[in-house]
Design a protein around this motif. Structure first.
Motif, PDB file in Angstrom:
ATOM      1  N   VAL A  14       1.537  11.764 -11.781  1.00 17.70           N
ATOM      2  CA  VAL A  14       0.434  10.818 -11.565  1.00 17.70           C
ATOM      3  C   VAL A  14      -0.866  11.556 -11.223  1.00 17.70           C
ATOM      4  CG1 VAL A  14      -0.410   9.043  -9.953  1.00 17.70           C
ATOM      5  CG2 VAL A  14       1.916   8.879 -10.884  1.00 17.70           C
ATOM      6  N   GLU A  18       0.160   1.959 -16.314  1.00 15.28           N
ATOM      7  CA  GLU A  18       0.837   1.165 -15.279  1.00 15.28           C
ATOM      8  C   GLU A  18       1.175  -0.231 -15.817  1.00 15.28           C
ATOM      9  OE1 GLU A  18      -1.584   0.243 -11.701  1.00 15.28           O
ATOM     10  OE2 GLU A  18       0.076   1.126 -10.565  1.00 15.28           O
ATOM     11  N   PHE A  60      -4.490  11.185 -13.291  1.00 13.69           N
ATOM     12  CA  PHE A  60      -5.791  10.868 -12.690  1.00 13.69           C
ATOM     13  C   PHE A  60      -6.812  11.965 -13.000  1.00 13.69           C
ATOM     14  CE2 PHE A  60      -6.127   7.183  -9.781  1.00 13.69           C
ATOM     15  CZ  PHE A  60      -4.842   6.673  -9.865  1.00 13.69           C
ATOM     16  N   LYS A  96       7.962   1.587   0.137  1.00 17.81           N
ATOM     17  CA  LYS A  96       8.521   0.900  -1.046  1.00 17.81           C
ATOM     18  C   LYS A  96       9.684   1.678  -1.675  1.00 17.81           C
ATOM     19  CE  LYS A  96       4.479   1.080  -2.396  1.00 17.81           C
ATOM     20  NZ  LYS A  96       3.224   1.264  -3.074  1.00 17.81           N
ATOM     21  N   PHE A 118       0.827  -1.202   0.000  1.00 18.90           N
ATOM     22  CA  PHE A 118       0.000   0.000   0.000  1.00 18.90           C
ATOM     23  C   PHE A 118       0.867   1.260   0.000  1.00 18.90           C
ATOM     24  CE2 PHE A 118      -3.320   2.871   1.649  1.00 18.90           C
ATOM     25  CZ  PHE A 118      -4.383   2.447   0.873  1.00 18.90           C
ATOM     26  N   MET A 119       0.252   2.377  -0.403  1.00 19.11           N
ATOM     27  CA  MET A 119       0.934   3.685  -0.301  1.00 19.11           C
ATOM     28  C   MET A 119       1.460   3.853   1.129  1.00 19.11           C
ATOM     29  SD  MET A 119      -2.083   6.000  -2.022  1.00 19.11           S
ATOM     30  CE  MET A 119      -3.495   4.908  -2.102  1.00 19.11           C
ATOM     31  N   ARG A 155      -7.918  -4.781  -0.819  1.00 20.19           N
ATOM     32  CA  ARG A 155      -6.727  -5.175  -1.573  1.00 20.19           C
ATOM     33  C   ARG A 155      -5.926  -6.307  -0.943  1.00 20.19           C
ATOM     34  NH1 ARG A 155      -4.017   0.488  -3.556  1.00 20.19           N
ATOM     35  NH2 ARG A 155      -5.639   1.046  -5.062  1.00 20.19           N
ATOM     36  N   PHE A 186      -4.667   5.655 -16.237  1.00 16.31           N
ATOM     37  CA  PHE A 186      -3.484   5.449 -15.406  1.00 16.31           C
ATOM     38  C   PHE A 186      -3.153   3.958 -15.309  1.00 16.31           C
ATOM     39  CE2 PHE A 186      -1.690   4.260 -11.298  1.00 16.31           C
ATOM     40  CZ  PHE A 186      -0.499   4.982 -11.329  1.00 16.31           C
ATOM     41  N   ARG A 187      -4.174   3.118 -15.099  1.00 19.67           N
ATOM     42  CA  ARG A 187      -3.933   1.673 -14.957  1.00 19.67           C
ATOM     43  C   ARG A 187      -3.371   1.074 -16.238  1.00 19.67           C
ATOM     44  NH1 ARG A 187      -3.257   1.522  -9.788  1.00 19.67           N
ATOM     45  NH2 ARG A 187      -5.044   2.248  -8.606  1.00 19.67           N
ATOM     46  N   ASP A 238       5.844   4.305 -10.830  1.00 22.65           N
ATOM     47  CA  ASP A 238       5.152   5.588 -10.993  1.00 22.65           C
ATOM     48  C   ASP A 238       6.016   6.595 -11.770  1.00 22.65           C
ATOM     49  OD1 ASP A 238       2.796   4.881  -9.789  1.00 22.65           O
ATOM     50  OD2 ASP A 238       3.302   5.709  -7.831  1.00 22.65           O
ATOM     51  N   ARG A 281      -1.341  11.767  -3.786  1.00 23.93           N
ATOM     52  CA  ARG A 281      -2.004  10.463  -3.838  1.00 23.93           C
ATOM     53  C   ARG A 281      -3.484  10.653  -4.145  1.00 23.93           C
ATOM     54  NH1 ARG A 281       2.932   9.562  -0.543  1.00 23.93           N
ATOM     55  NH2 ARG A 281       3.458   7.400  -0.928  1.00 23.93           N
ATOM     56  N   PRO A 282      -3.841  10.625  -5.428  1.00 23.00           N
ATOM     57  CA  PRO A 282      -5.213  10.962  -5.826  1.00 23.00           C
ATOM     58  C   PRO A 282      -6.276  10.087  -5.157  1.00 23.00           C
ATOM     59  CG  PRO A 282      -3.891  10.223  -7.715  1.00 23.00           C
ATOM     60  CD  PRO A 282      -2.972  10.345  -6.565  1.00 23.00           C
ATOM     61  N   LEU A 283      -5.940   8.848  -4.814  1.00 22.54           N
ATOM     62  CA  LEU A 283      -6.967   7.973  -4.236  1.00 22.54           C
ATOM     63  C   LEU A 283      -7.292   8.347  -2.785  1.00 22.54           C
ATOM     64  CD1 LEU A 283      -6.078   4.448  -5.641  1.00 22.54           C
ATOM     65  CD2 LEU A 283      -7.853   6.018  -6.389  1.00 22.54           C
ATOM     66  N   GLY A 295       3.570   0.899  -7.742  1.00 23.31           N
ATOM     67  CA  GLY A 295       2.480   1.684  -7.160  1.00 23.31           C
ATOM     68  C   GLY A 295       1.562   0.757  -6.356  1.00 23.31           C
ATOM     69  N   GLY A 296       0.882   1.334  -5.371  1.00 20.39           N
ATOM     70  CA  GLY A 296       0.065   0.533  -4.453  1.00 20.39           C
ATOM     71  C   GLY A 296      -1.027  -0.299  -5.113  1.00 20.39           C
ATOM     72  N   GLY A 297      -1.468   0.104  -6.314  1.00 23.97           N
ATOM     73  CA  GLY A 297      -2.563  -0.624  -6.954  1.00 23.97           C
ATOM     74  C   GLY A 297      -2.106  -1.537  -8.090  1.00 23.97           C
TER      75      GLY A 297
HETATM   76  C1  S3P Z   1      -1.894   4.100  -6.094  1.00 22.17           C
HETATM   77  C2  S3P Z   1      -0.680   4.278  -5.456  1.00 22.17           C
HETATM   78  C3  S3P Z   1       0.311   5.282  -5.892  1.00 22.17           C
HETATM   79  C4  S3P Z   1       0.125   5.619  -7.381  1.00 22.17           C
HETATM   80  C5  S3P Z   1      -1.298   5.980  -7.667  1.00 22.17           C
HETATM   81  C6  S3P Z   1      -2.285   4.871  -7.312  1.00 22.17           C
HETATM   82  C7  S3P Z   1      -2.829   3.075  -5.585  1.00 22.17           C
HETATM   83  O1  S3P Z   1       1.638   4.798  -5.697  1.00 22.17           O
HETATM   84  O2  S3P Z   1       0.507   4.529  -8.179  1.00 22.17           O
HETATM   85  O3  S3P Z   1      -1.596   7.158  -6.944  1.00 22.17           O
HETATM   86  O4  S3P Z   1      -3.741   2.657  -6.320  1.00 22.17           O
HETATM   87  O5  S3P Z   1      -2.656   2.628  -4.413  1.00 22.17           O
HETATM   88  P1  S3P Z   1       2.357   4.656  -4.251  1.00 22.17           P
HETATM   89  O6  S3P Z   1       1.917   3.359  -3.652  1.00 22.17           O
HETATM   90  O7  S3P Z   1       3.809   4.639  -4.594  1.00 22.17           O
HETATM   91  O8  S3P Z   1       1.958   5.846  -3.456  1.00 22.17           O
END
Ligand code: S3P
Length: 177
Positions: free
Chosen positions: A49, A65, A53, A19, A14-15, A142, A61-62, A38, A122-124, A83-85
């Protein structure tokens, strides 16, 4: 941990689980090249990023990615901070697992919130009225993806980056990496 033949190391999680910080130090200790998915996405898109978004949406974005992971995962002797996702897309998980030793970094929701701070980048999390609740909700949804993607899990809560790196290096030695 299973013994696997791998050439690079991917950090998932996760963010705010460290990492990038851990990845840079780990790469230095191993003499590997550090890369951040990223940053690779930003380089390709020519914008941060947050703007991707805003202007193109999460789906765009995905897809960037996925392209970044496809480029980075097969390269030998790299430490890849994802990235976290990233692991939400099965293709990414498959590629990372096939080419890298995948290390899942974890931390408690409270520590994650402290580390990401205001989260403008962190847009999310940026729009959330209750960021801690949002972190908990995303972590819950997740967890199974991280678990399925990981060869190894290392907790980073209340630990210095160097201690996390030491634990990863010990695990690598044990696995004959
Ligand atoms: C995301 C995490 C971010 C970045 C984007 C989406 C996510 O990366 O890829 O904002 O979906 O958790 P970090 O985990 O490096 O912050």
């Amino acid at each position: 941990m299973e013994s696997i033949e791998t050439r690079s190391i991917a950090l998932i999680g996760f963010m705010g689980t460290g990492k990038t910080t851990v990845g840079k130090r780990l790469a230095r200790r191993l003499g590997y090249t550090f890369v951040d998915s990223d940053s690779e996405i930003e380089r390709r898109a020519g914008m941060p990023v947050r703007e991707i978004f805003q202007e193109q949406g999460e789906e765009a974005f995905r897809s960037l990615e996925k392209e970044a992971v496809a480029t980075l995962a097969p390269q030998p002797h790299h430490v890849i901070s994802t990235g976290g996702g990233t692991i939400l897309q099965a293709e990414n998980t498959d590629l990372l697992k096939a080419n890298c030793l995948v290390v899942w970094l974890t931390a408690t929701p409270g520590v994650i919130l402290k580390r990401v701070g205001k989260a403008e980048t962190r847009p999310l999390l940026a729009q959330a009225r209750d960021p801690l609740a949002r972190i908990r909700q995303l972590l819950d949804s997740r967890a199974r993806y991280y678990e399925a993607a990981a060869h190894l899990q290392v907790d980073t809560t209340d630990r210095r980056p160097e201690a996390v790196v030491d634990e990863i290096l010990k695990a690598l030695q044990r696995s004959g990496f």
